[in-house]
Design a protein around this motif. Structure first.
Motif, PDB file in Angstrom:
ATOM      1  N   UNK A 260       0.874  -1.173   0.000  1.00 17.60           N
ATOM      2  CA  UNK A 260       0.000   0.000   0.000  1.00 17.60           C
ATOM      3  C   UNK A 260       0.915   1.227   0.000  1.00 17.60           C
ATOM      4  N   UNK A 261       1.572   1.448  -1.136  1.00 14.80           N
ATOM      5  CA  UNK A 261       2.594   2.487  -1.198  1.00 14.80           C
ATOM      6  C   UNK A 261       2.006   3.887  -1.087  1.00 14.80           C
ATOM      7  N   UNK A 262       0.838   4.095  -1.689  1.00 16.20           N
ATOM      8  CA  UNK A 262       0.213   5.417  -1.588  1.00 16.20           C
ATOM      9  C   UNK A 262      -0.174   5.729  -0.152  1.00 16.20           C
ATOM     10  N   UNK A 263      -0.692   4.730   0.560  1.00 17.30           N
ATOM     11  CA  UNK A 263      -1.031   4.929   1.961  1.00 17.30           C
ATOM     12  C   UNK A 263       0.196   5.215   2.797  1.00 17.30           C
ATOM     13  N   UNK A 264       1.281   4.486   2.532  1.00 12.93           N
ATOM     14  CA  UNK A 264       2.522   4.719   3.268  1.00 12.93           C
ATOM     15  C   UNK A 264       3.048   6.123   3.022  1.00 12.93           C
TER      16      UNK A 264
ATOM     17  N   UNK B 148      13.963   8.506   4.386  1.00 10.22           N
ATOM     18  CA  UNK B 148      14.548   7.283   3.834  1.00 10.22           C
ATOM     19  C   UNK B 148      13.466   6.264   3.484  1.00 10.22           C
ATOM     20  N   UNK B 149      12.456   6.129   4.340  1.00  9.60           N
ATOM     21  CA  UNK B 149      11.369   5.189   4.056  1.00  9.60           C
ATOM     22  C   UNK B 149      10.546   5.670   2.862  1.00  9.60           C
TER      23      UNK B 149
ATOM     24  N   UNK C  84       9.413   4.525  -3.203  1.00  8.01           N
ATOM     25  CA  UNK C  84       9.604   4.754  -4.635  1.00  8.01           C
ATOM     26  C   UNK C  84      10.424   3.640  -5.265  1.00  8.01           C
ATOM     27  N   UNK C  85      11.460   3.186  -4.556  1.00  9.45           N
ATOM     28  CA  UNK C  85      12.302   2.113  -5.078  1.00  9.45           C
ATOM     29  C   UNK C  85      11.507   0.814  -5.221  1.00  9.45           C
ATOM     30  N   UNK C  86      10.694   0.499  -4.234  1.00 15.18           N
ATOM     31  CA  UNK C  86       9.887  -0.722  -4.295  1.00 15.18           C
ATOM     32  C   UNK C  86       8.876  -0.647  -5.438  1.00 15.18           C
ATOM     33  N   UNK C  87       8.290   0.525  -5.645  1.00  7.17           N
ATOM     34  CA  UNK C  87       7.322   0.684  -6.740  1.00  7.17           C
ATOM     35  C   UNK C  87       7.989   0.420  -8.085  1.00  7.17           C
ATOM     36  N   UNK C  88       9.178   0.960  -8.287  1.00  2.19           N
ATOM     37  CA  UNK C  88       9.887   0.769  -9.556  1.00  2.19           C
ATOM     38  C   UNK C  88      10.278  -0.692  -9.731  1.00  2.19           C
ATOM     39  N   UNK C  89      10.730  -1.325  -8.650  1.00  2.00           N
ATOM     40  CA  UNK C  89      11.141  -2.724  -8.733  1.00  2.00           C
ATOM     41  C   UNK C  89       9.975  -3.636  -9.112  1.00  2.00           C
ATOM     42  N   UNK C  90       8.783  -3.320  -8.621  1.00  8.22           N
ATOM     43  CA  UNK C  90       7.617  -4.162  -8.881  1.00  8.22           C
ATOM     44  C   UNK C  90       7.000  -3.867 -10.248  1.00  8.22           C
ATOM     45  N   UNK C  91       6.859  -2.571 -10.580  1.00 13.16           N
ATOM     46  CA  UNK C  91       6.176  -2.199 -11.825  1.00 13.16           C
ATOM     47  C   UNK C  91       7.100  -2.225 -13.037  1.00 13.16           C
ATOM     48  N   UNK C  92       8.410  -2.076 -12.789  1.00 12.55           N
ATOM     49  CA  UNK C  92       9.346  -2.017 -13.907  1.00 12.55           C
ATOM     50  C   UNK C  92       9.343  -0.696 -14.642  1.00 12.55           C
TER      51      UNK C  92
END
Length: 229
Positions: free
Chosen positions: A70-74, A90-91, A96-104
């Motif tokens: 739930x990246x938008x909520x975070x 940092x979090x 943002x890093x996790x979103x890019x890793x998942x969505x490509x």
């Protein structure tokens, strides 16, 4: 002491506008990356505590939301604090890093690198740049930068950033087995502008172990000739 003071200084010099650049030969021979303080770093007052709770509550809830994807909520929970507290910044970058890793969607990497830069600026203003907590954040920022530069195609700069992260984790490796003192960790000094530390010493050690595990796994997959790099 001088080698440690050199890390965030290098982290700061590694960027130029949107594209970080490698350091000069002098900084390359300075040793392990470190953290340095800057009087020009911006100071933003933390928001008043409201219905969302304290900074520590916001950090923990945002962390849980991030790992539920739930990246938008975070990011909403981190928004009031990310401009003044380095942990939250940092979090926010990690989201943002996790979103890019998942969505490509590598096109979003430049925006994520900007988040890295904002966190770097906050890190420069911490009260104890030699503390273990500050060095852990510095190591993570080098790691984030290396991964993001890899996404954008800057492979040599990515490798340089990853190497700086690895050197810091190696410096911190002794704390993965031996618990550091509160003075060594200096958690509160990373709160920033009076903010509390959302992590305890055991969690800091967990982050060190995670970083070391990431690099040990990565190097184990490399050919023997490249692993020494």
């Amino acid at each position: 002491g001088a080698a440690v003071i050199a890390a965030t200084s290098r982290l700061h010099r590694a960027r130029s506008d949107d594209q970080p650049v490698p350091p000069t030969d002098a900084s390359t021979t300075a040793g392990t990356p470190s953290v340095h303080s800057s009087s020009s770093a911006s100071h933003v007052a933390p928001p008043a505590t409201g219905s969302a709770g304290t900074a520590e509550d916001a950090y923990r809830q945002a962390s849980e939301a991030m790992w539920r994807y739930d990246l938008e909520g975070a990011e909403r929970m981190l928004e009031p604090w990310r401009h003044c507290l380095v942990w939250h910044a940092a979090l926010y970058t990690e989201c943002a890093l996790l979103r890019i890793a998942v969505t490509g969607r590598h096109s979003e990497a430049q925006g994520a690198l900007e988040r890295v830069r904002v966190t770097e600026d906050l890190l420069e203003s911490v009260a104890n740049p030699r503390g273990v907590a500050a060095l852990v954040i510095c190591a993570e920022l080098w790691l984030f930068r290396g991964i993001l530069l890899g996404f954008t195609g800057y492979r040599f700069r990515a490798l340089y950033s990853l190497r700086q992260s690895w050197q810091l984790y190696r410096r911190l490796e002794r704390f993965s087995g031996v618990q550091p003192s509160k003075a060594e960790v200096a958690l509160q000094d990373c709160g920033g502008n009076g903010g509390g530390a959302p992590l305890d010493i055991s969690e800091i050690r967990g982050r060190i172990r995670f970083g070391l595990g990431f690099f040990y796994l990565g190097t184990s997959l490399l050919p023997m000739g490249l692993s020494t790099l």
